[in-house]
Design a protein around this motif. Structure first.
Motif, mmCIF file in Angstrom:
data_model
loop_
_atom_site.group_PDB
_atom_site.id
_atom_site.type_symbol
_atom_site.label_atom_id
_atom_site.label_comp_id
_atom_site.label_asym_id
_atom_site.label_seq_id
_atom_site.Cartn_x
_atom_site.Cartn_y
_atom_site.Cartn_z
ATOM 1 N N ASP A 3 -0.596 14.659 -20.974
ATOM 2 C CA ASP A 3 -0.905 14.884 -22.396
ATOM 3 C C ASP A 3 -1.065 13.555 -23.124
ATOM 4 N N GLY A 4 -0.164 12.627 -22.819
ATOM 5 C CA GLY A 4 -0.190 11.325 -23.496
ATOM 6 C C GLY A 4 -1.484 10.573 -23.209
ATOM 7 N N LEU A 5 -1.967 10.674 -21.965
ATOM 8 C CA LEU A 5 -3.225 10.000 -21.628
ATOM 9 C C LEU A 5 -4.381 10.681 -22.350
ATOM 10 N N LEU A 6 -4.427 12.003 -22.253
ATOM 11 C CA LEU A 6 -5.555 12.727 -22.867
ATOM 12 C C LEU A 6 -5.598 12.488 -24.369
ATOM 13 N N HIS A 7 -4.419 12.494 -24.965
ATOM 14 C CA HIS A 7 -4.316 12.272 -26.395
ATOM 15 C C HIS A 7 -4.920 10.917 -26.800
ATOM 16 N N ARG A 8 -4.806 9.965 -25.885
ATOM 17 C CA ARG A 8 -5.340 8.612 -26.164
ATOM 18 C C ARG A 8 -6.794 8.462 -25.688
ATOM 19 N N GLY A 9 -7.375 9.538 -25.215
ATOM 20 C CA GLY A 9 -8.769 9.463 -24.751
ATOM 21 C C GLY A 9 -8.899 8.888 -23.348
ATOM 22 N N ILE A 10 -7.822 8.963 -22.567
ATOM 23 C CA ILE A 10 -7.847 8.431 -21.196
ATOM 24 C C ILE A 10 -7.895 9.608 -20.217
ATOM 25 N N ILE A 11 -8.929 9.653 -19.409
ATOM 26 C CA ILE A 11 -9.066 10.751 -18.430
ATOM 27 C C ILE A 11 -8.160 10.457 -17.234
ATOM 28 N N PRO A 12 -7.261 11.387 -16.891
ATOM 29 C CA PRO A 12 -6.387 11.108 -15.746
ATOM 30 C C PRO A 12 -7.030 11.456 -14.405
ATOM 31 N N MET A 13 -6.822 10.590 -13.431
ATOM 32 C CA MET A 13 -7.099 10.956 -12.035
ATOM 33 C C MET A 13 -5.740 10.976 -11.344
ATOM 34 N N VAL A 14 -5.389 12.096 -10.726
ATOM 35 C CA VAL A 14 -4.046 12.208 -10.145
ATOM 36 C C VAL A 14 -4.113 12.206 -8.618
ATOM 37 N N THR A 15 -3.326 11.309 -8.024
ATOM 38 C CA THR A 15 -3.195 11.236 -6.564
ATOM 39 C C THR A 15 -1.935 11.984 -6.156
ATOM 40 N N LEU A 16 -2.060 12.826 -5.142
ATOM 41 C CA LEU A 16 -0.898 13.622 -4.725
ATOM 42 C C LEU A 16 -0.003 12.873 -3.746
ATOM 43 N N HIS A 17 -0.591 12.022 -2.929
ATOM 44 C CA HIS A 17 0.212 11.308 -1.922
ATOM 45 C C HIS A 17 -0.220 9.850 -1.885
ATOM 46 N N HIS A 18 0.664 8.975 -2.350
ATOM 47 C CA HIS A 18 0.362 7.539 -2.305
ATOM 48 C C HIS A 18 1.454 6.870 -1.466
ATOM 49 N N GLU B 213 0.268 23.131 -4.636
ATOM 50 C CA GLU B 213 0.208 24.331 -5.493
ATOM 51 C C GLU B 213 1.052 24.144 -6.739
ATOM 52 N N ARG B 214 2.266 23.642 -6.486
ATOM 53 C CA ARG B 214 3.202 23.481 -7.591
ATOM 54 C C ARG B 214 2.690 22.462 -8.620
ATOM 55 N N VAL B 215 2.152 21.374 -8.122
ATOM 56 C CA VAL B 215 1.633 20.340 -9.035
ATOM 57 C C VAL B 215 0.447 20.891 -9.820
ATOM 58 N N LEU B 216 -0.391 21.655 -9.125
ATOM 59 C CA LEU B 216 -1.564 22.226 -9.825
ATOM 60 C C LEU B 216 -1.131 23.224 -10.889
ATOM 61 N N ASP B 217 -0.082 24.006 -10.579
ATOM 62 C CA ASP B 217 0.408 24.949 -11.593
ATOM 63 C C ASP B 217 0.850 24.204 -12.848
ATOM 64 N N ALA B 218 1.415 23.006 -12.638
ATOM 65 C CA ALA B 218 1.928 22.256 -13.790
ATOM 66 C C ALA B 218 0.836 21.457 -14.510
ATOM 67 N N LEU B 219 -0.130 20.915 -13.766
ATOM 68 C CA LEU B 219 -1.074 19.965 -14.383
ATOM 69 C C LEU B 219 -2.543 20.392 -14.280
ATOM 70 N N GLY B 220 -2.798 21.390 -13.467
ATOM 71 C CA GLY B 220 -4.184 21.734 -13.120
ATOM 72 C C GLY B 220 -5.040 22.154 -14.297
ATOM 73 N N ASP B 221 -4.407 22.646 -15.378
ATOM 74 C CA ASP B 221 -5.224 23.076 -16.522
ATOM 75 C C ASP B 221 -5.780 21.883 -17.293
ATOM 76 N N ARG B 222 -5.223 20.663 -17.063
ATOM 77 C CA ARG B 222 -5.682 19.511 -17.846
ATOM 78 C C ARG B 222 -6.239 18.373 -17.010
ATOM 79 N N VAL B 223 -6.057 18.465 -15.689
ATOM 80 C CA VAL B 223 -6.543 17.364 -14.845
ATOM 81 C C VAL B 223 -7.719 17.862 -14.007
#
Ligand code: BGC
Length: 456
Positions: free
Chosen positions: A102-117, A144-154
């Motif tokens: 939310d904080g990134l989107l609010h600032r106009g920053i598009i998030p790219m999320v890596t699941l395994h680094h 699945e769990r991460v997508l349930d939490a963040l998938g609507d915005r990432v």
């Protein structure tokens, strides 16, 4: 005043990159065990509080992304925090990641999320890590769990960071847990990561059909050391193992490592919407008594290039065009440069790197290679795996004082911010930030051209 400019498309993403273990701090349930074991990290250092993202400093760093005029940031989620035990999910960890998004989107920053680094929860390591097929099932549940939490915005997802680097470090050179040195296990690990990628792809798409899903593939430029007649024959082997097999598998489903049985994964083709290209360096390939251990890769930098830290190879941003062209020809997929940067304790090399990188990326785009964005590694200095906090391995646009947590912008931060604002690299910027490159990047720059039109 802009005189000449390498101008990028308007929708090109100018970004920065980081990852959980680098910045979050006090992660106690994964790579920290490798640090605690001793003997693996520079001066036995531990990541400690790192950049304190976990303690809220992601907010001020998100402000810095805005200061840099960037429009995207690549971060990773830490599996061991989200799933500390097989039957335990930590909602507060997911909530923090949700706040960060939310904080990134609010600032106009598009998030790219890596699941395994690179990091695994300790319980995964104890069950055999990426040699155990069950890890694939666990990873899919985690996804699945991460997508349930963040998938609507990432919408931008990266399943694995540098799968071959992980496989090499953990199973070939033994520099990451479990510290194995066995090429066959490295191949097994790579296969498992590909299986996990294919399944995770479908989970992500099912939860967010708009998502673009890819993998961040590290590409190592390799060139035969002289005499080329002899060493030229060797290049094929490391190139095939580190660069080619994985990329080919993503496209065709066929995993074909040398001297190993061929494996076909029917569900793999079509599971990449883009390819992430991580690009840093070039190695020379040569025969040497110790070189079979490093698959013939050697650090023999060109005398004209900036001096690299030990084992880093050659600092080689000019190679981005050839690297992206190779990826494009193999995959015909859009490319994000998901990581690129240089270690540099001062800042001169970094500015030189940025100028060369941007100029050669521009060139690649103008040869119709569909590069969609650059994620500069990294926003701030951070904990650097086996190099720990070794001052020779500082990557940040912002210098970190790890004692005080103060971030100080390096000149390259200003340089990158100017590039992102102008959506390109101008001759005027180069003259100010990297004067030694002015004539090379802008030969006969407009300032020097004299046009005398005669009246007629
Ligand atoms: C990794 C990063 C690392 C960077 C610089 C990449 O291989 O993905 O985690 O910090 O290189 O070494």
């Amino acid at each position: 005043m802009v005189e000449a400019i390498y101008r990028f498309p308007d929708d090109f993403l100018w970004g920065t990159a980081s990852a959980a273990h680098h910045v979050e701090g006090e992660l106690t349930n994964s790579w920290s065990a490798w640090e605690d074991e001793g003997g693996h990290v520079f001066q036995n250092q531990k990541h400690g509080r790192a950049c304190e993202w976990r303690f809220g400093r992601w907010q001020e760093d998100a402000d810095r992304m805005v200061e840099l005029n960037t429009t995207s940031h690549r971060l990773s989620v830490e599996w061991s925090r989200i799933q500390p035990a097989p039957d335990q999910w930590d909602e507060s960890a997911l909530e923090q990641y949700s706040d960060i998004i939310d904080g990134l989107l609010h600032r106009g920053i598009i998030p790219m999320v890596t699941l395994h680094h690179f990091t695994n929860p300790l319980w995964i390591e104890k069950e055999g890590g990426w040699l155990n097929p069950k890890t694939v099932d666990h990873f899919v549940k985690f996804t699945e769990r991460v997508l349930d939490a963040l998938g609507d915005r990432v919408d931008l997802w990266c399943t694995f960071n540098e799968p071959m680097v992980y496989a090499v470090q953990a199973y070939l050179v033994g520099m990451f847990s479990p510290g194995a040195r066995n090429p066959w296990r490295m191949f097994d690990c790579a296969e498992m990561l590909l299986r996990a990628h294919a399944q995770a792809y479908h989970v992500i798409k099912q939860k967010n059909p708009e998502a673009k899903v890819g993998i961040a593939k590290h590409y190592v430029a390799m060139e035969a050391a002289p005499p080329k007649l002899i060493h030229g024959r060797l290049v094929g082997l490391p190139h095939r193992i580190f660069n080619e097999v994985f990329v080919q598998a993503l496209v065709s489903g066929e995993i074909d490592f040398p001297l190993r049985r061929r494996v076909i994964l029917h569900d793999l083709p079509g599971t990449s919407d883009y390819i992430g290209l991580n690009f840093y360096q070039r190695y020379r390939v040569a025969l040497h008594p110790r070189s079979p251990k490093t698959f013939f890769l050697q650090q023999i930098p060109d005398p004209e290039s900036p001096p690299p830290p030990p084992l880093w190879g050659e600092i080689y941003p000019q190679g981005i065009h050839a690297a992206s062209q190779w990826i494009w020809e193999k995959t015909r997929l859009p490319i994000y440069i998901t990581e690129t940067g240089t270690p540099d304790i001062g800042d001169e090399v970094r500015r030189w790197f940025i100028a060369q990188l941007v100029r050669h990326t521009w060139h690649a785009i103008n040869f119709n290679i569909p590069i969609k964005g650059i994620y500069y590694w990294s926003l701030t200095d951070s904990f650097e795996w086996t190099a720990g906090y070794n001052p020779e391995f500082r990557f940040g646009l912002y210098e970190m004082n790890f004692e005080t947590q103060q971030r100080i912008p390096r000149q390259s931060a200003a340089f990158y911010a100017e590039i992102a604002a102008a959506k390109g690299l101008s001759s005027e910027m180069v003259r100010r930030h990297v004067p030694q490159l002015a004539e090379k990047l802008f030969p006969g720059a407009p300032g020097k051209i004299q046009v005398n039109l005669k009246p007629h």
